[in-house]
Design a protein around this motif. Structure first.
Motif, short mmCIF file in Angstrom:
data_model
loop_
_atom_site.label_atom_id
_atom_site.label_comp_id
_atom_site.label_asym_id
_atom_site.label_seq_id
_atom_site.Cartn_x
_atom_site.Cartn_y
_atom_site.Cartn_z
N PRO A 12 126.45 -26.01 -30.72
CA PRO A 12 125.92 -24.66 -30.89
C PRO A 12 126.92 -23.52 -31.04
O PRO A 12 126.53 -22.42 -31.36
N GLY A 88 126.44 -26.77 -38.13
CA GLY A 88 126.19 -26.14 -36.83
C GLY A 88 125.04 -26.82 -36.10
O GLY A 88 124.09 -27.30 -36.73
N GLY A 89 125.14 -26.89 -34.78
CA GLY A 89 124.05 -27.45 -33.98
C GLY A 89 123.83 -28.92 -34.26
O GLY A 89 124.76 -29.72 -34.23
N ASP A 90 122.58 -29.25 -34.59
CA ASP A 90 122.22 -30.61 -34.96
C ASP A 90 121.89 -30.64 -36.45
O ASP A 90 121.20 -29.75 -36.94
N VAL A 93 118.06 -30.49 -37.34
CA VAL A 93 117.21 -29.40 -36.86
C VAL A 93 117.53 -28.18 -37.73
O VAL A 93 118.58 -27.55 -37.56
N PHE A 94 116.68 -27.89 -38.68
CA PHE A 94 116.87 -26.79 -39.62
C PHE A 94 118.28 -26.82 -40.23
O PHE A 94 118.90 -25.78 -40.43
N THR A 118 121.61 -28.87 -30.41
CA THR A 118 121.04 -27.81 -31.24
C THR A 118 121.16 -26.46 -30.53
O THR A 118 121.20 -26.39 -29.30
N SER A 119 121.24 -25.38 -31.33
CA SER A 119 121.55 -24.07 -30.74
C SER A 119 120.49 -23.59 -29.76
O SER A 119 120.80 -22.88 -28.81
N TYR A 170 114.32 -20.05 -34.47
CA TYR A 170 115.57 -19.98 -35.22
C TYR A 170 115.36 -19.04 -36.41
O TYR A 170 114.25 -18.94 -36.93
N MET A 171 116.44 -18.46 -36.89
CA MET A 171 116.40 -17.66 -38.12
C MET A 171 115.31 -16.59 -38.07
O MET A 171 114.66 -16.31 -39.07
N GLY A 200 125.07 -17.59 -29.05
CA GLY A 200 124.95 -18.38 -27.83
C GLY A 200 126.08 -19.38 -27.66
O GLY A 200 126.56 -19.95 -28.64
N ALA A 228 121.26 -15.60 -34.01
CA ALA A 228 120.60 -15.36 -32.73
C ALA A 228 119.31 -16.16 -32.63
O ALA A 228 118.69 -16.50 -33.64
N1 SAH Z 1 121.16 -26.90 -37.31
C1 SAH Z 1 121.30 -25.70 -36.50
C2 SAH Z 1 120.37 -24.59 -36.95
C3 SAH Z 1 120.71 -24.00 -38.30
S1 SAH Z 1 119.64 -22.71 -38.75
C4 SAH Z 1 121.06 -26.07 -35.04
O1 SAH Z 1 120.66 -27.19 -34.75
O2 SAH Z 1 121.30 -25.21 -34.18
C5 SAH Z 1 120.59 -21.28 -38.30
C6 SAH Z 1 119.97 -20.60 -37.11
O3 SAH Z 1 120.34 -21.25 -35.90
C7 SAH Z 1 120.43 -19.15 -36.91
O4 SAH Z 1 119.69 -18.25 -37.71
C8 SAH Z 1 120.13 -18.94 -35.43
O5 SAH Z 1 118.77 -18.68 -35.21
C9 SAH Z 1 120.44 -20.32 -34.86
N2 SAH Z 1 121.80 -20.39 -34.28
C10 SAH Z 1 122.82 -21.14 -34.69
N3 SAH Z 1 123.89 -20.98 -33.88
C11 SAH Z 1 123.52 -20.11 -32.92
C12 SAH Z 1 124.16 -19.53 -31.78
N4 SAH Z 1 125.42 -19.84 -31.46
N5 SAH Z 1 123.46 -18.67 -31.01
C13 SAH Z 1 122.19 -18.36 -31.30
N6 SAH Z 1 121.53 -18.86 -32.37
C14 SAH Z 1 122.17 -19.73 -33.16
#
Ligand code: SAH
Length: 254
Positions: A12, A88-90, A93-94, A118-119, A170-171, A200, A228
């Motif tokens: 994240p 980013g994240g997973d 997941v989006f 995931t975030s 998300y988003m 985060g 965010a």
């Molecule tokens: N695959 C990613 C998501 C990608 S979509 C995952 O699993 O986290 C992009 C969205 O993820 C951003 O618009 C925001 O809503 C969220 N996001 C990603 N990193 C973040 C962070 N560090 N803090 C808060 N929201 C985050």
């Protein structure tokens, strides 16, 4: 010899929240194609010979269209390279990871998905918010906020307002007024706690807490920006309880 593509979740934001497997793959990669939201510190673990390719998309613009990313993954693998696609994240997941996997599968190219934190989970935890909690929430949903206007599969805010305890959106920053309106329209209480978590798990994390009635004005006044997450539900109360308990402990011990 065809190479292999690893579609890897970088976690994240905090670079230490990457998996051991993902870190090993970064160290072994010939090429890393990376997204905007990954911690750049992670690229420092790649070998000096590793080719680094930026694929990030700033909101509203496309640094590299998805079709070109797919083609690049295929090309590098056909050259026999070990490719890391760092997201980013997973990745599932989006993250459009499945679109890339489908492309690779259609070319018969070996690939592997390496999940990441995931975030929603990372940011909520880092803000002291459990997405489930015995007293408050037995379910949570990850929802995209970017589909409020006339898409093929609209979000069922009518169902989400009542059938899921915690919503992790998300988003959703730019759509916050529309999301709020949908939930209120479908009967979600205006007093429902909401947390907004910006960047985060990073050293620049900011958390704003309010209720469904005032969160959009709070977001504007605090100049909330991407990336965010929006967390909606009673679980947000745990954050305050944790902070209170910590303060009391400090007073008692001090
Ligand atoms: N695959 C990613 C998501 C990608 S979509 C995952 O699993 O986290 C992009 C969205 O993820 C951003 O618009 C925001 O809503 C969220 N996001 C990603 N990193 C973040 C962070 N560090 N803090 C808060 N929201 C985050």
């Amino acid at each position: 010899m065809t190479g292999k593509v690893y579609i890897v979740g970088a976690g994240p934001g905090d670079p230490e929240l990457i998996t051991v497997k993902a870190m090993r793959l970064i160290q072994q990669a010939d090429v890393i194609l990376y997204d905007r939201l990954i911690s750049k510190e992670l690229l420092g673990y790649a070998s000096t010979h590793t080719e680094l390719v930026y694929c990030g998309k700033a909101p509203g613009s496309h640094a590299m269209p998805q079709q070109l990313i797919n083609q690049a993954l295929v090309k590098y693998a056909q050259e026999g390279k070990t490719v890391v696609r760092l997201k980013g994240g997973d990745p599932f997941v989006f993250g459009r990871g499945a679109e890339e996997a489908l492309e690779l599968a259609s070319w018969g190219i070996p690939y592997e998905i390496v999940p990441g934190i995931t975030s929603a989970i990372g940011a909520a935890a880092s803000a002291g918010i459990p997405v489930t909690h015995r007293e408050y929430a037995a379910s949570f949903a990850c929802v995209t906020g970017s589909r409020c206007h006339g898409e093929k599969t609209p979000i069922r805010w009518d169902l989400l307002a009542h059938s899921v305890d915690t919503l992790a959106i998300y988003m959703g920053v730019s759509e916050l007024p529309a999301i709020r309106e949908e939930l209120l329209k479908h009967g979600k209480a205006a007093s429902t706690p909401v947390a907004l978590i910006e960047r985060g798990t990073t050293t620049r994390q900011r958390t704003i807490v309010g209720t469904l009635s005032d969160i959009h004005t709070l977001a504007v006044s605090m100049k909330l920006a991407n990336p965010a997450l929006i967390i909606i539900g009673e679980v947000v109360r745990v954050r305050e309880r944790l902070m209170l308990a910590e303060q009391q402990a400090v007073t008692l011990i001090g």
